[in-house]
Design an enzyme around this catalytic site. Sequence first.
Site, PDB file in Angstrom:
ATOM      1  N   LYS A 162     -44.746  16.343 -47.705  1.00 25.47           N
ATOM      2  CA  LYS A 162     -45.997  16.154 -46.968  1.00 25.47           C
ATOM      3  C   LYS A 162     -46.738  15.030 -47.666  1.00 25.47           C
ATOM      4  O   LYS A 162     -46.947  15.083 -48.894  1.00 25.47           O
ATOM      5  CB  LYS A 162     -46.835  17.441 -46.980  1.00 25.47           C
ATOM      6  N   SER A 230     -43.199  14.991 -43.363  1.00 26.58           N
ATOM      7  CA  SER A 230     -44.386  15.204 -42.539  1.00 26.58           C
ATOM      8  C   SER A 230     -45.576  14.557 -43.233  1.00 26.58           C
ATOM      9  O   SER A 230     -45.543  14.306 -44.445  1.00 26.58           O
ATOM     10  CB  SER A 230     -44.650  16.703 -42.337  1.00 26.58           C
ATOM     11  N   VAL A 348     -41.100  15.832 -35.685  1.00 25.97           N
ATOM     12  CA  VAL A 348     -40.867  14.514 -35.109  1.00 25.97           C
ATOM     13  C   VAL A 348     -41.271  13.424 -36.092  1.00 25.97           C
ATOM     14  O   VAL A 348     -41.747  13.709 -37.191  1.00 25.97           O
ATOM     15  CB  VAL A 348     -41.639  14.389 -33.776  1.00 25.97           C
ATOM     16  N   GLN A 353     -34.903   8.918 -41.328  1.00 25.04           N
ATOM     17  CA  GLN A 353     -34.466  10.293 -41.579  1.00 25.04           C
ATOM     18  C   GLN A 353     -33.311  10.589 -40.627  1.00 25.04           C
ATOM     19  O   GLN A 353     -33.531  10.882 -39.457  1.00 25.04           O
ATOM     20  CB  GLN A 353     -35.620  11.270 -41.357  1.00 25.04           C
ATOM     21  N   GLY A 354     -32.109  10.476 -41.127  1.00 26.03           N
ATOM     22  CA  GLY A 354     -30.946  10.604 -40.272  1.00 26.03           C
ATOM     23  C   GLY A 354     -30.728   9.353 -39.439  1.00 26.03           C
ATOM     24  O   GLY A 354     -31.521   8.404 -39.476  1.00 26.03           O
ATOM     25  N   GLY A 358     -31.238  10.144 -33.817  1.00 28.62           N
ATOM     26  CA  GLY A 358     -30.813  11.491 -34.185  1.00 28.62           C
ATOM     27  C   GLY A 358     -31.718  12.035 -35.261  1.00 28.62           C
ATOM     28  O   GLY A 358     -32.939  11.880 -35.191  1.00 28.62           O
TER      29      GLY A 358
END
EC number: 3.5.2.1
Length: 367
Positions: A162, A230, A348, A353-354, A358
């Site tokens: 976070k 996040s 989201v 990230q990946g 995806g």
Amino acid sequence: MPAPIEVRKVPLHNVSDASELAKLIDDGVMEADRVVAVIGKTEGNGGINDYTRIIADRAFREVLLEKGTRSPDEVKQIPIVWSGGTDGVISPHATVFATLPEDAVEKTDEPRLTVGYAMSDVLLPEDIGRVAMVEKVAEGVKKAMEAAGITDPADVHYVQTKTPLLTIDTIRDAHQRGKTTILEEPHGSMDVSNGTTALGIAVALGEIEMPTQEQVMRDLSLYSAVASCSSGVELDRAQIVVVGNARGHGGAYRVGHSVMKDALDQDGIWAAIRDAGLELPERPHHTDLGDRLVNVFLKCEASPDGKVRGRRNAMLDDSDVSWHRQIKATVGGVTASVTGDPAVFVSVAAVHQGPSGGGPVAAIVKA
């Protein structure tokens, strides 16, 4: 030697509800003073002004204060990461991690769940979206790995962070100090904060080399397969939770990971569950999971080419409903169809990230 971990998923019956956490403590499943992390979904809009995260955070910390002996300052330091937005069928819930006494479980040399936590150095508004943020996050991840008793980056399967995003106040603060910010207004800074943080995780774990400033949020070939990032208005540094496997401490759980190649990639979710140690048939069904899946944790992103498997969609062009909410609802539905349970962690803003379009998937199972 890391402590053995107990982990449970609990529902939120309303936005300020922490009764199921209280029940876990009252029933002796875990001790309030041993709770080391909480990762959850709240039912707000998922945006900059999503105050459901703050309401849920307060509710959970109040239970830990009431039922434990830690001081308010100590409880304030516990990493509680809320991702706002339960679009579609996603159900509000929290996954609670707590340590167990060493003599509570039988020690084993098999990989078992471990959790480590750290805070980065302060992230100034001018750091967000820049290499300085990558560097600070990378150092924080290394500290969290050490706290988890993990020496091999291959044993890290999930890193939940976070971080701060930009607000009008922090942008003004930077300007008053003669600094510039990556954006001149807050909207869009959630994606930037998340993506830059993911690069820091990837650097710490050796997935990529240190990127240049030109590559941040632009070179989508650079990503972490285990980052789940996040951001919000609640803090001024990166709050980092590393989840992985270690040996020698025992416990009842394991974690694994994989990636979804696109928004419909159910196989990527099943691959993470298999990587955590569950044996499954070639064409699995949610009934094959029994009660052994604790939870799955995913990040998702609308593909920047506006397509899924060659078919055009209108998410990125829609001015009525943000693509954030549309892709979250889509991947939430795909995930729930795999697990048979709508209480899944789907978040989201997954740049870096990946794979692009995806996202990463982590799964915690009963060993």
